[in-house]
Scaffold this motif. Structure first.
Motif, mmCIF file in Angstrom:
data_model
loop_
_atom_site.group_PDB
_atom_site.id
_atom_site.type_symbol
_atom_site.label_atom_id
_atom_site.label_comp_id
_atom_site.label_asym_id
_atom_site.label_seq_id
_atom_site.Cartn_x
_atom_site.Cartn_y
_atom_site.Cartn_z
ATOM 1 N N GLU A 91 0.799 -1.227 0.000
ATOM 2 C CA GLU A 91 0.000 0.000 0.000
ATOM 3 C C GLU A 91 0.830 1.275 0.000
ATOM 4 O OE1 GLU A 91 -2.335 -0.537 3.476
ATOM 5 O OE2 GLU A 91 -3.559 -2.158 2.604
ATOM 6 N N VAL A 92 2.104 1.214 0.372
ATOM 7 C CA VAL A 92 2.901 2.430 0.447
ATOM 8 C C VAL A 92 3.025 3.042 -0.951
ATOM 9 C CG1 VAL A 92 5.130 1.262 0.158
ATOM 10 C CG2 VAL A 92 5.025 3.433 1.383
ATOM 11 N N THR A 93 2.916 4.366 -1.037
ATOM 12 C CA THR A 93 2.906 5.031 -2.343
ATOM 13 C C THR A 93 4.303 5.463 -2.760
ATOM 14 O OG1 THR A 93 2.591 7.259 -1.447
ATOM 15 C CG2 THR A 93 0.607 5.909 -1.791
ATOM 16 N N ALA A 94 4.444 5.732 -4.057
ATOM 17 C CA ALA A 94 5.723 6.221 -4.570
ATOM 18 C C ALA A 94 6.085 7.557 -3.942
ATOM 19 C CB ALA A 94 5.651 6.343 -6.093
ATOM 20 N N ASP A 95 5.086 8.407 -3.685
ATOM 21 C CA ASP A 95 5.363 9.702 -3.052
ATOM 22 C C ASP A 95 5.897 9.515 -1.639
ATOM 23 O OD1 ASP A 95 4.594 11.097 -5.281
ATOM 24 O OD2 ASP A 95 2.560 11.530 -4.565
ATOM 25 N N GLU A 96 5.353 8.543 -0.902
ATOM 26 C CA GLU A 96 5.835 8.285 0.459
ATOM 27 C C GLU A 96 7.265 7.760 0.438
ATOM 28 O OE1 GLU A 96 1.616 7.154 2.695
ATOM 29 O OE2 GLU A 96 2.695 5.625 1.553
ATOM 30 N N ILE A 97 7.581 6.931 -0.540
ATOM 31 C CA ILE A 97 8.954 6.427 -0.682
ATOM 32 C C ILE A 97 9.899 7.569 -1.027
ATOM 33 C CG2 ILE A 97 10.445 4.867 -1.989
ATOM 34 C CD1 ILE A 97 7.938 3.099 -2.390
ATOM 35 N N ALA A 98 9.478 8.455 -1.934
ATOM 36 C CA ALA A 98 10.303 9.602 -2.307
ATOM 37 C C ALA A 98 10.541 10.510 -1.106
ATOM 38 C CB ALA A 98 9.634 10.371 -3.443
ATOM 39 N N GLU A 99 9.525 10.701 -0.277
ATOM 40 C CA GLU A 99 9.684 11.546 0.908
ATOM 41 C C GLU A 99 10.653 10.908 1.901
ATOM 42 O OE1 GLU A 99 9.403 14.675 3.443
ATOM 43 O OE2 GLU A 99 8.599 14.544 1.396
ATOM 44 N N ALA A 100 10.558 9.597 2.083
ATOM 45 C CA ALA A 100 11.498 8.898 2.965
ATOM 46 C C ALA A 100 12.920 9.005 2.430
ATOM 47 C CB ALA A 100 11.086 7.433 3.111
ATOM 48 N N ALA A 101 13.072 8.867 1.128
ATOM 49 C CA ALA A 101 14.400 8.978 0.514
ATOM 50 C C ALA A 101 14.987 10.356 0.732
ATOM 51 C CB ALA A 101 14.305 8.664 -0.976
ATOM 52 N N LEU A 102 14.182 11.385 0.521
ATOM 53 C CA LEU A 102 14.662 12.759 0.659
ATOM 54 C C LEU A 102 15.072 13.063 2.093
ATOM 55 C CD1 LEU A 102 15.035 15.550 -0.688
ATOM 56 C CD2 LEU A 102 12.660 16.056 -0.055
ATOM 57 N N HIS A 103 14.298 12.568 3.050
ATOM 58 C CA HIS A 103 14.587 12.883 4.455
ATOM 59 C C HIS A 103 15.701 12.012 5.036
ATOM 60 C CE1 HIS A 103 14.042 13.971 8.642
ATOM 61 N NE2 HIS A 103 13.915 12.680 8.941
ATOM 62 N N PHE A 104 15.548 10.701 4.949
ATOM 63 C CA PHE A 104 16.447 9.810 5.684
ATOM 64 C C PHE A 104 17.808 9.643 5.016
ATOM 65 C CE2 PHE A 104 12.270 8.460 7.277
ATOM 66 C CZ PHE A 104 12.510 8.575 8.640
ATOM 67 N N TYR A 105 17.896 9.891 3.718
ATOM 68 C CA TYR A 105 19.172 9.697 3.023
ATOM 69 C C TYR A 105 19.882 11.009 2.691
ATOM 70 C CZ TYR A 105 18.167 4.784 2.893
ATOM 71 O OH TYR A 105 17.925 3.496 3.276
ATOM 72 N N ALA A 106 19.460 12.085 3.308
ATOM 73 C CA ALA A 106 20.177 13.350 3.127
ATOM 74 C C ALA A 106 21.614 13.175 3.617
ATOM 75 C CB ALA A 106 19.485 14.468 3.908
ATOM 76 N N PRO A 107 22.615 13.482 2.791
ATOM 77 C CA PRO A 107 24.010 13.240 3.183
ATOM 78 C C PRO A 107 24.397 13.883 4.508
ATOM 79 C CG PRO A 107 23.884 13.731 0.848
ATOM 80 C CD PRO A 107 22.508 13.960 1.402
ATOM 81 N N ALA A 108 23.818 15.032 4.840
ATOM 82 C CA ALA A 108 24.188 15.731 6.077
ATOM 83 C C ALA A 108 23.784 14.950 7.322
ATOM 84 C CB ALA A 108 23.553 17.116 6.101
ATOM 85 N N ARG A 109 22.880 13.968 7.197
ATOM 86 C CA ARG A 109 22.443 13.186 8.348
ATOM 87 C C ARG A 109 23.439 12.093 8.702
ATOM 88 N NH1 ARG A 109 18.513 10.106 8.411
ATOM 89 N NH2 ARG A 109 17.711 10.611 10.493
ATOM 90 N N PHE A 110 24.413 11.833 7.817
ATOM 91 C CA PHE A 110 25.293 10.686 7.988
ATOM 92 C C PHE A 110 26.623 11.072 8.626
ATOM 93 C CE2 PHE A 110 22.234 8.968 5.165
ATOM 94 C CZ PHE A 110 22.282 7.584 5.308
ATOM 95 N N THR A 111 27.142 10.128 9.378
ATOM 96 C CA THR A 111 28.515 10.167 9.877
ATOM 97 C C THR A 111 29.096 8.773 9.636
ATOM 98 O OG1 THR A 111 29.929 10.701 11.765
ATOM 99 C CG2 THR A 111 27.867 9.552 12.249
#
Length: 454
Positions: free
Chosen positions: A412-432
């Motif tokens: 049921e998860v939508t492509a827009d929800e996946i895109a939003e998760a990608a944009l937020h959780f994989y932002a390079p600045a969040r990583f160490t």
């Protein structure tokens, strides 16, 4: 006479072009599982599930087993190695013989969170399996010679393991993320292990092998209510007013510089990137799971296609969520030849940014959705897989219902929800993270920015 054979490419094509792939069949999750999820009088949570594919039972026990003493990890490792070597009623030979007679086995292991016991037996030998386990939980004696023997073997294994690049990288990453938190003590120091005595192991067993707050998962050719009754009877003597010891919450992982850890003469570098994530209970988790697959979670992911298939920087690259006592993190891993350490890191950062800027396509979403659902159904299609999945989930408060319902959430998860998760959780600045490698690579890495020496 010579025989000619068609190649795979020839078989896959016709005069009109490539043969079309057959449509995927409907993926059906395990439904209507007969199960019981209850807590016994002694505080032990029991999940029993009927699955009669084979006349066996699979057992998974998880006992919270944290400790703040720096030497706790060493004593705990020796305890796990010797728990099943002798009890007041059985010696090692009797334990092995009783299990073998019912086609069974038991093994124990430990990590900073918990003591884990896994096993199986013929369904007809279920009572024997329970009796041997209960005997170890309530009557393990930790004979001096057994403790010395297993302790010395453990010291040798630790010495070998500590020379492995993957172990060096893991320990460096844990210290970088969590400092001196007990969760970082995944492998004890050899000197601490060498100092462990049988008396210290017995003391730890008495203080920490406790039913209240622990979990037992049972999957097999058994009737769940009957199984729970037999477990309650077998474990009737395992009692305490105290609860098993949980780990304290971990600090949140924050983005920042990567730490370069020198390893003189290394021909490979270990790159480990990490960021804070969300647990399975978060409603955004299905979207994050699929976004992770697009990024680096399976062989056809963007990361693998880039740094393995296209550029040949690594044989091994992957990303995955790691679930912790208080939440979850994302991990991105790659081992590269030393001379391409900096280019590989550059491409890893590029793919992190691209996942948010160039969202997963419809084709990518469809592929990872089918992969995620199919993998889950395969992994839970056997007694062994289902028991292990439930044990992992139950440690975080989830059970059979979550597992049964998860394929529908993924569908049921939508492509827009996946895109939003990608944009937020994989932002390079969040990583160490950390890079372990030869010091000659430092100047190339520091030129990229965001890398500092240990």
């Amino acid at each position: 006479m010579t025989t000619s054979y068609r190649t795979a490419a020839e078989i896959g094509r016709t005069e009109l072009g490539p043969r079309p792939l057959p449509a995927l069949g409907e993926q059906r999750s395990a439904t209507n599982l007969s199960s019981v999820d209850t807590v016994l009088d002694n505080g032990l949570r029991v999940i029993a599930v009927h699955q009669s594919a084979v006349p066996m039972v699979e057992l998974r026990m998880r006992i919270p087993f944290a400790g703040t003493d720096p030497a706790h990890a060493a004593v705990a490792e020796v305890l796990a190695e010797t728990l099943l070597t002798a009890t007041e009623r059985r010696d090692r030979v009797a334990i092995d013989t009783d299990l073998a007679l019912v086609g069974g086995e038991l093994s124990a292991g430990v990590d900073p969170e918990r003591l884990s016991i896994s096993g199986n037996a013929l369904a007809s030998g279920f009572d024997t399996l329970l009796d041997v386990l209960a005997d170890a939980l309530t009557g393990a004696v930790y004979l001096d010679d057994e403790v010395v023997r297993e302790r010395d073997r453990l010291v040798e294994r630790i010495a070998v393991a500590r020379s492995q690049p993957s172990v060096i990288a893991r320990e460096a990453l844990q210290r970088h993320r969590y400092g001196d938190h007990p969760y970082t003590r995944e492998m004890p120091d050899a000197d601490d292990v060498a100092a462990v005595t049988a008396e210290r192991v017995r003391e730890l067993h008495a203080a920490s092998v406790l039913p209240r707050g622990s979990l037992l998962v049972l999957v097999g050719d058994i009737e769940p209510n009957d199984a729970v009754a037999r477990i309650a009877s077998a474990f009737g003597g395992w009692r305490s007013d105290r609860s098993a010891v949980e780990l304290p919450d971990l600090p949140e992982v924050t983005g920042g510089d990567l730490l370069f850890v020198p390893r003189a003469g290394a021909v490979q570098s270990q790159l480990r990137l990490t960021a804070e994530a969300i647990p399975r209970t978060d409603p955004r988790y299905p979207a994050l799971q699929l976004a992770n697959l697009v990024f680096g979670g399976f062989f056809s992911s963007r990361l693998v296609e880039n740094i393995r298939e296209d550029k040949g920087y690594t044989y091994h690259a992957r990303s995955y969520p790691e679930f912790t006592p208080s939440g979850a993190t994302l991990l991105v891993e790659a081992d590269t030849a030393s001379e391409v350490t900096a280019p590989a890191l550059l491409e890893m950062r590029y793919e992190l940014a691209r996942l948010g800027v160039v969202p997963p396509t419809e084709s990518e979403v469809d592929t990872v959705r089918q992969y995620a659902i199919g993998s889950l159904l395969i992994s839970t299609g056997s007694q062994t897989g289902l028991a292990s999945q439930l044990a992992a989930l139950a440690a975080y408060g989830l059970g059979v219902d979550w597992l049964v319902d998860h394929p529908a959430r993924l569908a049921e998860v939508t492509a827009d929800e996946i895109a939003e998760a990608a944009l937020h959780f994989y932002a390079p600045a969040r990583f160490t993270g950390v890079v372990v490698g030869d010091e000659a690579q430092v100047r190339y890495l520091t030129a990229l920015g965001g890398v500092r020496s240990a």
